[in-house]
Design a protein around this motif. Sequence first.
Motif, PDB file in Angstrom:
ATOM      1  N   GLU A  50      44.487  38.365  42.512  1.00 28.79           N
ATOM      2  CA  GLU A  50      43.793  38.651  41.379  1.00 28.79           C
ATOM      3  C   GLU A  50      43.960  36.701  40.900  1.00 28.79           C
ATOM      4  N   ALA A  82      42.111  34.718  42.530  1.00 27.39           N
ATOM      5  CA  ALA A  82      39.905  34.895  41.972  1.00 27.39           C
ATOM      6  C   ALA A  82      40.175  33.902  40.978  1.00 27.39           C
ATOM      7  N   GLU A  83      41.654  33.891  39.925  1.00 25.63           N
ATOM      8  CA  GLU A  83      41.323  33.446  38.841  1.00 25.63           C
ATOM      9  C   GLU A  83      41.820  31.604  38.954  1.00 25.63           C
ATOM     10  N   ARG A 109      38.892  29.972  39.714  1.00 22.25           N
ATOM     11  CA  ARG A 109      37.295  29.374  38.642  1.00 22.25           C
ATOM     12  C   ARG A 109      37.584  27.827  38.999  1.00 22.25           C
ATOM     13  N   GLY A 151      35.485  32.008  47.432  1.00 17.97           N
ATOM     14  CA  GLY A 151      36.407  32.783  46.723  1.00 17.97           C
ATOM     15  C   GLY A 151      38.053  32.105  47.205  1.00 17.97           C
ATOM     16  N   HIS A 186      40.128  44.106  49.223  1.00 13.72           N
ATOM     17  CA  HIS A 186      40.121  44.302  47.642  1.00 13.72           C
ATOM     18  C   HIS A 186      38.880  43.391  47.117  1.00 13.72           C
ATOM     19  N   LYS A 231      38.448  41.407  45.816  1.00 14.25           N
ATOM     20  CA  LYS A 231      38.173  40.051  45.031  1.00 14.25           C
ATOM     21  C   LYS A 231      38.459  39.327  46.454  1.00 14.25           C
ATOM     22  N   ARG A 268      36.818  37.572  49.454  1.00 14.58           N
ATOM     23  CA  ARG A 268      35.577  37.183  49.866  1.00 14.58           C
ATOM     24  C   ARG A 268      35.052  36.633  50.929  1.00 14.58           C
ATOM     25  N   LYS A 287      31.725  41.733  54.319  1.00 16.80           N
ATOM     26  CA  LYS A 287      32.168  40.260  53.971  1.00 16.80           C
ATOM     27  C   LYS A 287      32.414  39.448  55.426  1.00 16.80           C
TER      28      LYS A 287
END
Length: 459
Positions: free
Chosen positions: A29, A32-33, A36, A121, A195, A197, A199, A222
């Motif tokens: 997570e 992924a954050e 951004r 990602g 998972h 997220k 990619r 994927k």
Amino acid sequence: MLQAINPSTGQPLEAFPSISTDELATRVEAAAEAFRDWRKQGFAQRAAVLEAVAARMDKDEERLALLMTDEMGKPIKEARAEVQKAAWCARHYAEHAEQYLAPIDLPSDATHSYVQHLPLGPVLGILPWNAPFWLAFRFCAPALMAGNTCLMKHDPHVPACAAAIAGLFIEAGAPANIFQNLPLENPDVEAAIRHPKVRAVSFTGSSAAGARVAAIAAAEIKPVVLELGGSDPAIVLADANLDEAADTLVLSRTINAGQSCIAAKRIIVEAPVYESMVEKLGERLAALTVGNPRDEQNQVGPIARPDLRDNLARQVERTIASGARCLMGGEALSGDGYYYPVTLLADVDTSMAAACEETFGPVAVVMKAASLDAALAIANDTEYGLAAALWCAPERAESLASEVAREIEAGQVAVNGIVKTDPRLPSGGIKRSGLGRELGPHGILEFVNAQQVWVGPKT
């Protein structure tokens, strides 16, 4: 716990705690954050981070090299060279990523149509133990410069190397969580691949493990790059410079104690120079010293694990029992550590274990071929297709490169030189040696969205 064992002594080193599935999810997570913001950074900003990490490797070369030497037995001179090569990879992509990822104009019925290359990602890199720093940066440098974030699941036998690699990004002041270490037990890797997220996946390792990784990634739809095993042929023709060939092939076969996917594992020699080549190989192999990899005088260190040494011994024993001549070595060394002697096997044919299985150790296998066509048939008689070498008269090198290389079933071919990986050139295999490419312009394009853009009005 991830417990490293010093292969020189067989004694345990520092143990590192593995993370839970909850902590794995937290780190994914966070990646992924971080993506951004990282994806919006320009090439210059990303390059500055990679340059800073490379500078940290330069400054810390000896400490990082010793981690490899202690955890997986790489001779100290080779370990220093690996740190330098990893830093080179970081700098190469820092300098060239923008060029590699430049938009491509394509004519169509649009006023303007083009393809741009966008990051995906978080990318998961699953890495082996045999080149801890080089393989990490071969994975992460292009992925990061493309705007992805990276999650590194390194081999459980090199946990200190993995922690140090992640630490380089912290010490260099990289944005938080663009590169994270995932100290996982091997059974927990599937959860990371699945998972939502994560990619894309990059895997380096055995063909059997790669098949499992590919199946999981395919089930999740994927993209995956696989760099797998090899049984690389090196063809030596009668007009080759035998001394230069012998020097290079001995290095190729014994660097990192022979624990390299792209080592020259089957030396296929044209009949008129066969006995001469066997003699030259023997002279050079006999001059190598096996011992403590911290000692600057030793060229060959231990095998990384006892099970790997035992399997190598089995392959050699079966090959000798099948009729090969053992001219040197051939029996595991006694005493502390997981050492195996430099070994020379001659008169090997395609039915023998050392020819039809991948050998991961300092075992040179020599095979006789009646002609170039016969040599090519032997070279291609394998389930692998990673890399190959061809040795011939220098004046024929260019013509044979164009005529013969296309007949060799391998992802890369070196003519009159060592097979190696280079940040400037793509690397990868076919058949059971893998999918996709790493390095060069091709490698950075594996983990991007090649997005087509059509701008009207229609012409």
